[in-house]
Structure formats: C-alpha cells, structure tokens
Design an enzyme around this catalytic site. Structure first.
Site, mmCIF file in Angstrom:
data_model
loop_
_atom_site.group_PDB
_atom_site.id
_atom_site.type_symbol
_atom_site.label_atom_id
_atom_site.label_comp_id
_atom_site.label_asym_id
_atom_site.label_seq_id
_atom_site.Cartn_x
_atom_site.Cartn_y
_atom_site.Cartn_z
ATOM 1 N N ARG A 37 -9.484 143.801 -20.635
ATOM 2 C CA ARG A 37 -9.544 142.601 -19.799
ATOM 3 C C ARG A 37 -11.002 142.210 -19.581
ATOM 4 N NH1 ARG A 37 -4.523 141.820 -17.365
ATOM 5 N NH2 ARG A 37 -3.160 143.647 -17.331
ATOM 6 N N SER A 51 -13.625 138.678 -18.022
ATOM 7 C CA SER A 51 -13.664 137.613 -17.032
ATOM 8 C C SER A 51 -12.997 136.338 -17.532
ATOM 9 C CB SER A 51 -15.107 137.314 -16.656
ATOM 10 O OG SER A 51 -15.834 136.968 -17.823
ATOM 11 N N LYS A 74 -7.061 136.882 -27.889
ATOM 12 C CA LYS A 74 -7.688 136.725 -26.575
ATOM 13 C C LYS A 74 -6.998 135.582 -25.842
ATOM 14 C CE LYS A 74 -11.928 136.829 -24.018
ATOM 15 N NZ LYS A 74 -13.294 137.324 -24.035
ATOM 16 N N ASP A 119 -23.863 133.969 -24.570
ATOM 17 C CA ASP A 119 -23.495 135.098 -23.710
ATOM 18 C C ASP A 119 -23.623 136.413 -24.470
ATOM 19 O OD1 ASP A 119 -22.748 136.205 -21.276
ATOM 20 O OD2 ASP A 119 -20.615 136.134 -21.729
#
Length: 410
Positions: free
Chosen positions: A17, A19, A36, A130
């Site tokens: 898991r 965010s 995902k 990211d």
C-alpha cells in the site's frame, strides 16, 4: 479474494500500500502483472480521470530496462488503475531499512541504473517528480551488478503529475516528499527534468550515509534547508564522487547534470569504489521537534526520526511507505529566508556527537561546568592564600590563634 479489474485483468492479492493507492498481484492475458489501484477519491475526480487518459500515450510508450513499464490504463466505474510489469523483488526503502547504508560501489551502481531510466523518460518528455527509494524496485531475479547490486528499476512514472492537478493543489501547493524536493519546487517554480536529478542525488547521499542531507524536524524546516543550506561533506568517499553529488545538488537547476551524463559519470567511478565498505558515520540524533507548529496543528510530542516527516503539519509521521502525494503550502520568501544559512547537518565519525545535537549540548554543558568548577577552586585557593597573607600582615592589629593556622606561603 480475487476481483476483476476492467475486462482483461484479475487482482488476486495485495502486494503493498502507498499514499496514492494499493498494488495488487494480478493476472492478465499475457501473464502475471502488478496492478496499482488508485485511491477512490482520485477515481471519483473526473478532471483527474481526464488527465489520466491524456497521459496514456506517454506512459505506455515509456520502455527501458530500468523503468517499470506501464502496460495498460484501466478506467472502469470507480476503478482507476495502472497495469504494470511485475518485478520480482523488493523496493530500495526496504533494502535501506535492513542495511541502513550501502557500500559505495553498490549504491552507485543502483543510482546509475535509475539515472539511465530517467534519461529515457526525459528524452520522451516525461518528468517523474517523485524519485525516492520507495519508487525504486530491485529485481532479485536479475543478474548481480557491481558490488552485488541487483538491477534497479524506477516505478510510478506520471503518478505525481496525475495527482498534481490545478483543482487539487493550486499554485500555492506543492506535491512530493519533503526530503527529496528540489529548491525550485519549494520556491513554486514548475518542475523540469532537473528536479529528478536533485532527488536522485539525494537518494545517492542517503544510500551512502543512511540519512538524507536536508531531512529532519518540522517539514517547513526541511523545505527551508533545501533552499538556504549547502550539503555537508561525507567523510570517506573519493572526491570525484563527492563533487558529482555536489553538482547534482546544486541550488540552480541549470548547474546540474543531465540524467544521461550522471549515469555515465557514475559508471566511470565504479572501478574506484570496488571493495570499499559502507561509510562509518553516525546518523543524526533523534530529537524532539523544536520549530513552532502551525497554528492549526497540535504541538509535536516525542522524537521524530530524521528524514521521515509528514508534509502536512499535525499529520502522523510517515510510516515505512513514506506517504507522498499530499500537499503543503509553498513557504513565503520571509519563511525561506529565515533560520540559519550555512551547511546542513554535518556528518561525523562514528561515536562523535553532531554539532547542535542533544549529545553535543550535554557535552558542552559538562565542559562548561568542569571549567567553572576549576575556576571556582582556583579562586578559592587564591582567596585563602591572600587571607592568610593579609592576616599575617595585620597580626599586630588583630590577634589570632596561631596554633590552628598554617604558615603563610613565602
């Protein structure tokens, strides 16, 4: 329990898991895949779904040995999913949590792989936005590289861009994980390819040191350090590698290397790093948050692990997944200008206290107390000697009992 994803895929079990959503082990027409599933609140955002579809061509066309390829995008009712290649292995954060830091040769080999993947993405006009250890997967079934490093693949391309919609963040918000944010993002400028280079250099520093160069404490302080402080040297690594890290952590985006250049330069350094053990430096101390909390946020209590801080003041500290894709307002110029300007948390030899840390302050207090005690003893000794000498001089004026007094020093 199995669930259908669109008409072609079946999700069997949860792999992890994050965010932005949940990753499932799934099955498709061509075999096992990773699926995902984005969060339900994202799937219900029609504007985001539109952006999701618009990004389809760019994401599906991004293929490279060091990139986890996206095979399909599924929009089906409340389901919004990316179907990706399945990598048999673990993520780099899990490896770091286990080993704390990596030998320089292995660290550089992993980062060189990621740089190659970024080079392909940037050439295709895609910025990751990211880059962090959680988004680097290690293929445990691939051939071992320099230093015993497993092949590294970068995943989650496009997710930050998808979530960072004007409706969701506006111009006063930033998206990302604080420890890895480039200064230009903190200052509110649009993210270009150079932000990935800054984040990747931060990852390399973390692999070598065991902590990020600007992390720790209140998230506002972390963001300010990215803008105002220079990176502290890491003892024990070749100067050629250090200069490469410094260049890629430059405050100005134009001063950083391109991804292709970084990958090539890192591979050139691999022979120099062969056989080097992991660095022997201490992680910065765990200390209570000392900065002022936001007015709407409760005061922080207890220690906060440096390098693992929430983006939103008052939120729970990030867990092992290092939650990302939440927003925080862009600090104003006065806030960015505040605080100390200089070098960020200086790494030091194992066992030595970090300047400004609780251990360092305690040691300083002990030294001051020792000096004060010694000075007091000296003053007392001088005072006694002076009193005895004066008493001898005034013997005629003030009689005294000489039986219990020591003779005055000559």
């Amino acid at each position: 329990m199995a669930r259908k994803i669109g008409s072609r895929y079946t999700a069997h079990q949860i792999l992890g898991r994050g965010s932005a959503g949940t990753v499932w082990l799934g099955e498709g027409p061509e075999g096992p895949v990773a699926i995902k599933m984005l969060r339900e609140d994202l799937a219900s955002d029609q504007e985001l779904v539109g952006r999701f579809v618009q990004e389809r061509t760019a994401l599906l066309g991004l293929e490279h040995p060091n990139v986890v390829s996206v095979r399909d995008l599924v929009v089906d009712g409340n389901d919004l999913a990316l179907v990706m290649d399945l990598v048999r292995g673990t993520d780099l954060r899990t490896r770091l949590d286990r080993d704390k830091r990596l030998a320089p040769e292995a660290a550089v080999a992993i980062v060189a792989d990621v740089a190659d993947g970024l080079a392909a993405a940037h050439a295709a006009g895609v910025v990751h936005r990211d880059v962090k250890p959680e988004n680097v997967l290690l293929d445990m079934q691939g051939p071992l590289g320099p230093g015993g490093a497993h092949p590294a693949l970068l995943t989650d391309f496009g997710v930050a861009k998808l979530i960072d919609s004007p409706k969701r963040t506006r111009a006063t918000k930033i998206i990302g994980t604080p420890d890895y944010l480039a200064p230009e993002i903190v200052e509110g400028l649009p993210p270009r390819a150079a932000v990935d280079i800054y984040a990747l250099a931060t990852v390399l520093y973390e692999l070598l040191a065991g902590f990020t160069p600007f992390g720790g404490g209140h998230p506002g302080a972390v963001l300010r350090r990215h803008v105002t402080e220079t990176v502290a040297p890491l003892p024990g690594i070749p100067d050629e590698l250090w200069q490469l890290i410094v260049q890629c952590l430059a405050k100005g985006p134009a001063s950083r290397l391109r991804a292709s250049e970084l990958g090539a330069r890192l591979r050139e350094l691999l022979p120099l790093l062969a056989g080097m053990p992991p660095l022997d430096v201490d992680e910065p101390d765990t200390e209570p948050v000392e900065e002022e909390p936001a007015p709407s946020a409760p005061a922080a209590t207890g220690p906060v692990r440096r390098g693992a801080v929430p983006l939103v003041p008052g939120a729970k500290p990030a867990d092992s997944n290092r939650d990302t894709h939440t927003s925080m307002r862009v600090p104003g110029p006065d806030e960015l200008a505040g605080g100390a300007h200089g070098t960020a948390r200086v790494p030091r030899a194992a066992g030595a206290p970090r300047p400004g840390s609780a251990r360092n302050r305690a040691a300083t207090r002990r030294r001051r107390l020792t000096l004060a005690t010694a000075a007091a003893v000296l003053v007392a000794a001088v005072g006694v000697g002076t009193w005895v000498a004066v008493s001898d001089d005034d013997a005629d004026a003030t009689p005294r009992d000489t039986k219990n007094s020591a003779p005055a020093s000559p």
